[in-house]
Design a protein around this motif. Sequence first.
Motif, PDB file in Angstrom:
ATOM      1  N   ALA A  20     -20.065  32.648  21.170  1.00 50.50           N
ATOM      2  CA  ALA A  20     -18.926  31.747  20.268  1.00 50.50           C
ATOM      3  C   ALA A  20     -19.356  31.453  18.650  1.00 50.50           C
ATOM      4  N   THR A  54     -11.693  33.904  25.030  1.00 50.46           N
ATOM      5  CA  THR A  54     -11.551  33.052  23.837  1.00 50.46           C
ATOM      6  C   THR A  54     -10.869  31.249  24.859  1.00 50.46           C
ATOM      7  N   LEU A  57     -12.726  29.513  26.731  1.00 50.73           N
ATOM      8  CA  LEU A  57     -14.133  28.801  25.712  1.00 50.73           C
ATOM      9  C   LEU A  57     -13.960  27.337  24.856  1.00 50.73           C
ATOM     10  N   VAL A  67     -11.779  28.869  18.795  1.00 49.03           N
ATOM     11  CA  VAL A  67     -13.241  29.812  18.766  1.00 49.03           C
ATOM     12  C   VAL A  67     -12.679  31.463  18.805  1.00 49.03           C
ATOM     13  N   ILE A  69     -14.977  34.698  19.260  1.00 47.18           N
ATOM     14  CA  ILE A  69     -16.446  35.539  19.454  1.00 47.18           C
ATOM     15  C   ILE A  69     -17.109  36.561  18.838  1.00 47.18           C
TER      16      ILE A  69
END
Length: 83
Positions: A20, A54, A57, A67, A69
């Motif tokens: 992440a 996402t 997260l 965020v 990945i």
Amino acid sequence: MGENYNTLGYHLQAGDMISAVCYNRECQHGAPLDLKYLVEKLGPEFLAMHHTLTPLLYCSECKSKNVGIRLNVNVEQKVSPTG
């Protein structure tokens, strides 16, 4: 149908790493995701894609939900020896 290369289970089995990454300009923190834990919680067939992961997260440093990945493929297990 063939194997789905975009699932958590596939990436776990292949030895790949998904990280992440915080998009907050002041933070930019990054951390690897625990694929074994994610497979246990979400299942091996859960898609390991931006639009599926996402939303689950946030940055552990600044708490931002902005965020992304990053996939790091385990190339050693993908390349087969020739002849």
